[in-house]
Design an enzyme around this catalytic site. Structure first.
Site, PDB file in Angstrom:
ATOM      1  N   GLY A 176      34.790  32.874  15.594  1.00  0.00           N
ATOM      2  CA  GLY A 176      35.785  33.918  15.821  1.00  0.00           C
ATOM      3  C   GLY A 176      37.116  33.403  15.332  1.00  0.00           C
ATOM      4  O   GLY A 176      37.609  33.841  14.289  1.00  0.00           O
ATOM      5  N   PRO A 177      37.728  32.444  16.047  1.00  0.00           N
ATOM      6  CA  PRO A 177      38.936  31.815  15.504  1.00  0.00           C
ATOM      7  C   PRO A 177      38.604  31.177  14.154  1.00  0.00           C
ATOM      8  O   PRO A 177      37.718  30.322  14.063  1.00  0.00           O
ATOM      9  CB  PRO A 177      39.283  30.753  16.562  1.00  0.00           C
ATOM     10  N   LEU A 178      39.272  31.582  13.126  1.00  0.00           N
ATOM     11  CA  LEU A 178      38.891  31.155  11.788  1.00  0.00           C
ATOM     12  C   LEU A 178      39.049  29.646  11.615  1.00  0.00           C
ATOM     13  O   LEU A 178      39.965  29.026  12.134  1.00  0.00           O
ATOM     14  CB  LEU A 178      39.719  31.909  10.747  1.00  0.00           C
ATOM     15  N   HIS A 225      38.788  45.692   5.108  1.00  0.00           N
ATOM     16  CA  HIS A 225      38.539  44.409   5.765  1.00  0.00           C
ATOM     17  C   HIS A 225      38.239  44.587   7.249  1.00  0.00           C
ATOM     18  O   HIS A 225      37.267  44.037   7.758  1.00  0.00           O
ATOM     19  CB  HIS A 225      39.734  43.469   5.592  1.00  0.00           C
ATOM     20  N   ARG A 247      42.060   4.094  31.533  1.00  0.00           N
ATOM     21  CA  ARG A 247      41.584   4.116  30.145  1.00  0.00           C
ATOM     22  C   ARG A 247      40.781   2.852  29.851  1.00  0.00           C
ATOM     23  O   ARG A 247      39.766   2.904  29.142  1.00  0.00           O
ATOM     24  CB  ARG A 247      42.745   4.259  29.170  1.00  0.00           C
ATOM     25  N   SER A 257      44.115   2.465  21.853  1.00  0.00           N
ATOM     26  CA  SER A 257      44.811   3.104  22.962  1.00  0.00           C
ATOM     27  C   SER A 257      43.862   3.905  23.846  1.00  0.00           C
ATOM     28  O   SER A 257      44.025   3.969  25.061  1.00  0.00           O
ATOM     29  CB  SER A 257      45.915   4.025  22.431  1.00  0.00           C
ATOM     30  N   GLU A 306      43.329  15.868  15.210  1.00  0.00           N
ATOM     31  CA  GLU A 306      42.822  16.220  16.538  1.00  0.00           C
ATOM     32  C   GLU A 306      42.090  17.564  16.561  1.00  0.00           C
ATOM     33  O   GLU A 306      41.075  17.713  17.250  1.00  0.00           O
ATOM     34  CB  GLU A 306      43.963  16.251  17.560  1.00  0.00           C
ATOM     35  N   HIS A 313      46.796   8.353  28.331  1.00  0.00           N
ATOM     36  CA  HIS A 313      48.243   8.502  28.415  1.00  0.00           C
ATOM     37  C   HIS A 313      48.559   9.833  29.096  1.00  0.00           C
ATOM     38  O   HIS A 313      49.191  10.725  28.539  1.00  0.00           O
ATOM     39  CB  HIS A 313      48.884   8.410  27.031  1.00  0.00           C
ATOM     40  N   HIS A 338      55.683  12.634  24.046  1.00  0.00           N
ATOM     41  CA  HIS A 338      54.327  12.130  24.271  1.00  0.00           C
ATOM     42  C   HIS A 338      53.890  12.219  25.729  1.00  0.00           C
ATOM     43  O   HIS A 338      52.752  11.864  26.053  1.00  0.00           O
ATOM     44  CB  HIS A 338      54.226  10.669  23.811  1.00  0.00           C
TER      45      HIS A 338
END
Length: 680
Positions: free
Chosen positions: A99-101, A255, A349, A376, A412, A462, A474
C-alpha cells in the site's frame, strides 16, 4: 474496469496496462502451485504498487487460488477478500501487505536475502540452480515505488548484496495522480539502477510509434533476468496506462478513479466485448488459464523429488529445516539464556548483546544486524561472519554470501521493510537495530509488521535522554508512546539485564507479532533477585518488583527501563517516612494489558488510587495506569547536550521528584500525612 465501476472507486489504469505482463508471469515464469500457496519451494511475487490490487487479484482468480468472480465484484467492500490493497494473511496467495509505495519493493529485497541465507543454512554446497532452496523473487513496481526514498535505500542494498534471485518489473507508464510524471521526475531510472550494480533491461511497447503489447519481447527480458544470477535485475516496461480506453488512456484520471459508464462501454467495444455485459469471462478462457494449476503441481512434484533426495542425504539439516519452517523453537534453548549476577551495573543494550551471543549457537534461524550502529546497538553475534559478497568483506567484518550478521548501512527505513520481507519469506527470524529516535525513519515498516502480524524484531537502543551528550536531536522524548500507539506492536523497555533476557525469550516465543526493544545506553543496576521479585514477571509485561513493607501499599510507583532504579530509591524514602510503597516494573504495557483481570488487579489494586508513573519520555498514555488522581514524572520537552546524570537532575527525573509526586497523589487520595513520622 467493471470492478472499479461497480464500487465507484479504485485504480483501474495500471491493472489494465499491466494485465499482459501479470498473465505472462503467472502462466510462464512464476514457479507456484495454486493448490498449495505455502509451498516452501515457490517463487514469491510482490505487487509493490498495491493500489493496482486488481493486477494481483485477477491473476489469483485466473490461476485458481480460490478467488471467485464474486470476490472480484466485491472489490474494496466490507468483509471481502479483495480489499483496496492486497493484505497478507487475508487473501490466499498474497505474500505481503502493500500500500505505502516502496514498501513492497523493499520486502522483495528482504525475501531475496532470506532465500540466500536459507540456502546457506541448509544447502550451501549445491551448484547454482540445483538446490531445492533456489527460487526467484519477482516484484512489480510503479513510478511511485521508485520515487519513494525507501526504494533508493533498498535498491542500493540489493545491488551491493548482488541479489541475483531478485527480478523487478518497473511499469514505466509515466503517469501518476498528478498526471504526467515529468512534473516531478526526470532522472534516467535505468542509469540509476546500473549505478547501483543492477542488471538492466528495457522493453518499450511504444517504440514503433504505435502501441504494441509485445509479450514476446517481455518474455525474453524476463528469461534473461532470471538467468542473471550475479546481480538483481530490473526490466523497465514502457506501457500506456489504461490501454486501450479510447479517451482516458495515458491520463492521470485513469490512474485512480473509475472510467465512467461511457468510457467502459467504449473500451469494451475496442476489445470486442459486448458493452452491455459486465464481468464476462468465457468458460474456455478460464479453463485455459486454470491449466496453470496442473503445471504448478508438476513443478511442485519435481521439486519435492529433489527436496526428498536432499533430506535423505542431510538428515540433521532436514530436521532443522522442518523445525524452523514451522517456527518452532528447539527444546532446551532457554537453558542458554544468561543470568546476570547482582551488584554489577550493565546497560540493557549490553545485556541484549550478551543474550544474542548466548542463544545464537542454538538458534541458527536468528540473524540480524544494524543500520551502521553495530557497536552501539550490540547486535553482532560474536564470531559470526557477515552476510556479504566476499569481495565486499572488510577487515573489521569478514564474511560471505551465506553469513549471519547483516549490515544495512545508514538506511533505517529500508532496514525495517527488509526485516519484514525476511520474516514473510519464512525459514529465518530477523532482527535489526538503530537508535530509538530513528524509529521515526522506520515507522511505516514497523506499522506494517504489526498490521501483518509477523515476528520482526526491532532493537532500539539509546532509549532516552540517558544517552547524554549527543543532545536533543538524538534523545527520544515522544517515541515510546508514539510506538505504543501502533496496535499489535509490543514495545519492551526492560529495567535491568535479567529483564532483558526474559524479554528476548518472550519476544522469540511470539510467532505472530512484532516487537521493539527499547534499551539503555547508560549502565543500570542489576537488581538482586533475592531481595527483589524474579525477573520472570517481565513476561507478563508488569509485575511487583518491590512490595510495600507491610504488604498493603498506600501508593504505587510504576516505572520502566532505567527509571525503575529511580522508583526503587523513591520507595526507600517513602518507606522511611512511613508510607507503605510498592514499585511496579512495567517493561511492556501490551503484555500487561493482555493478562487476566485478576492478575492486573493483583499488581495494581483498584483500591490503591495514589500512583505515580516514572518514565524518561512524555507522560502521554500513563493516565490509564495512574488514574485520575495519579501523577506522572516525565519529560514533556526536548532534551539537551550534557552527561546523562546532569540531564536527569536538571529535568527532575530524580527520587526526590518522585517522592513529591507520590505525596501529591496521596493528598488527592485523602491520605496526606497518614503514616508519616514527625522526625523527633
Amino acid at each position: 474496469m467493471d470492478a472499479v465501476e461497480k464500487v465507484g472507486s479504485g485504480h483501474p489504469g495500471t491493472a489494465m496496462s499491466l494485465a499482459p505482463a501479470a498473465y505472462l508471469l503467472f502462466q510462464k515464469f512464476l514457479r507456484h502451485d495454486p493448490s498449495d500457496s505455502n509451498w516452501a519451494g515457490r517463487d514469491r511475487f510482490v505487487l509493490s504498487c498495491g493500489h493496482s490490487s486488481l493486477t494481483l487479484y485477477i491473476q489469483l482468480y485466473l490461476s485458481g487460488y480460490g478467488l471467485t468472480l464474486d470476490d472480484i465484484k466485491a472489490l474494496r467492500t466490507w468483509d471481502s477478500l479483495t480489499p483496496a490493497h492486497p493484505e497478507h494473511g487475508h487473501t490466499n496467495g498474497v505474500e505481503t501487505t502493500t500500500g505505502p509505495l516502496g514498501q513492497g519493493f523493499a520486502n522483495g529485497v528482504g525475501m531475496a536475502m532470506a532465500a540466500r541465507r536459507e540456502r546457506g543454512l541448509f544447502d550451501p554446497d549445491a551448484a547454482a540452480g540445483k538446490s531445492p532452496f533456489d527460487h526467484t523473487i519477482w516484484v512489480f513496481a510503479s513510478d511511485g515505488d521508485l520515487q519513494e526514498g525507501i526504494n533508493h535505500e533498498a535498491a542500493s542494498i540489493a545491488g551491493h548484496q548482488r541479489l541475483g534471485n531478485l527480478v523487478v518489473v518497473y511499469d514505466d507508464n509515466k503517469i501518476s495522480i498528478e498526471d504526467d510524471t515529468a512534473i516531478a521526475m526526470s532522472e534516467d531510472v535505468l542509469a540509476r539502477y546500473e549505478a547501483y550494480g543492477w542488471d538492466v533491461h528495457r522493453v518499450d511497447w511504444t517504440k514503433t510509434g504505435e502501441y504494441v503489447e509485445d509479450v514476446k519481447a517481455l518474455a525474453a527480458a524476463l528469461s534473461a533476468a532470471k538467468s542473471e544470477t550475479s546481480r538483481p535485475s530490473i526490466i523497465s516496461l514502457r506501457t500506456i496506462i489504461g490501454w486501450p480506453a479510447p479517451n482516458k488512456k495515458n491520463t492521470g484520471k485513469i490512474h485512480g478513479s473509475a472510467l465512467g459508464k461511457d468510457e467502459v462501454a467504449a473500451t469494451k467495444k475496442v476489445l470486442g466485448f459486448d458493452p452491455e455485459i459486465d464481468f464476462f469471462v468465457a468458460d474456455d478462457v478460464l479453463a485455459h488459464a486454470r491449466e496453470v494449476v496442473q503445471r504448478g503441481r508438476a513443478d511442485h512434484a519435481a521439486w519435492t523429488e529433489k527436496f526428498d533426495a536432499w533430506k535423505a542425504a542431510n538428515a540433521d539439516r532436514a530436521a532443522e529445516f522442518e523445525r524452523i519452517n514451522a517456527r518452532l523453537l528447539p527444546a532446551g534453548w532457554t537453558d542458554k539464556l544468561p543470568e546476570f549476577p547482582a551488584g554489577k551495573d550493565v546497560a540493557t543494550r549490553a545485556a541484549s548483546g550478551a543474550v544474542l551471543a548466548a542463544i545464537g549457537p542454538v538458534l541458527p534461524e536468528l540473524w540480524g544486524g544494524s543500520a551502521d550502529l553495530a557497536e552501539s546497538n550490540n547486535t553482532t553475534i560474536e564470531g559470526e561472519p557477515s552476510f556479504i559478497p566476499e569481495e565486499f568483506a572488510t577487515k573489521a567484518f569478514p564474511g560471505n554470501r551465506y553469513g549471519r550478521t547483516l549490515h544495512f548501512g545508514i538506511r533505517e527505513h529500508a532496514m525495517g521493510a527488509i526485516l519484514n520481507g525476511i520474516a514473510l519469506h519464512g525459514g529465518t527470524r530477523p532482527y535489526g537495530g538503530t537508535f530509538l529516535v530513528f524509529s521515526d525513519y522506520m515507522r511505516p515498516a514497523v506499522r506494517l509488521a504489526a498490521l501483518m502480524r509477523i515476528p520482526s524484531t526491532f532493537v532500539w537502543t539509546h532509549d532516552s535522554i540517558g544517552l547524554g551528550e549527543d543532545g536533543p536531536t538524538h534523545q527520544p522524548i515522544e517515541h515510546l508512546w508514539a510506538l505504543r500507539a501502533i496496535p499489535g506492536l509490543d514495545v519492551v523497555r526492560p529495567a535491568d539485564a535479567n529483564e532483558t533476557a526474559v524479554a528476548w525469550r518472550r519476544i522469540l516465543e511470539n510467532k505472530d507479532r512484532p516487537a521493539g526493544l527499547a534499551l539503555t545506553r547508560q549502565k543500570v543496576p542489576t537488581f538482586d533477585r533475592s531481595v527483589f521479585a524474579s525477573a520472570e514477571g517481565t513476561a507478563k509485561g508488569g509485575y511487583t518488583l518491590a512490595d510495600a513493607s507491610n504488604g498493603q501499599p498506600e501508593v504505587i510507583l510504576i516505572a520502566t527501563g532505567s527509571e525503575v532504579e529511580i522508583a526503587v530509591a523513591a520507595r526507600e524514602s517513602l518507606e522511611e517516612a512511613g508510607t507503605p510503597t510498592r514499585v511496579v516494573s512495567m517493561p511492556c504495557v501490551e503484555w500487561f494489558d493482555e493478562q487476566d483481570e485478576s492478575y492486573k488487579q493483583q499488581v495494581l489494586p483498584p483500591a490503591v488510587r495514589a500512583r505515580v508513573s516514572i518514565e524518561a519520555g512524555i507522560g502521554l498514555g500513563w493516565r490509564g495506569y495512574v488514574g485520575d488522581i495519579g501523577e506522572s514524572v516525565s519529560i514533556e520537552h526536548f532534551g539537551a547536550s550534557a552527561d546523562y546524570k546532569t540531564l536527569y537532575q536538571q529535568f527532575g527525573l530524580t527520587p526526590d521528584r518522585v517522592v513529591t509526586a507520590a505525596r501529591a497523589s496521596l493528598t488527592k487520595a485523602g491520605l496526606a500525612g497518614k503514616g508519616e513520622t514527625t522526625g523527633n
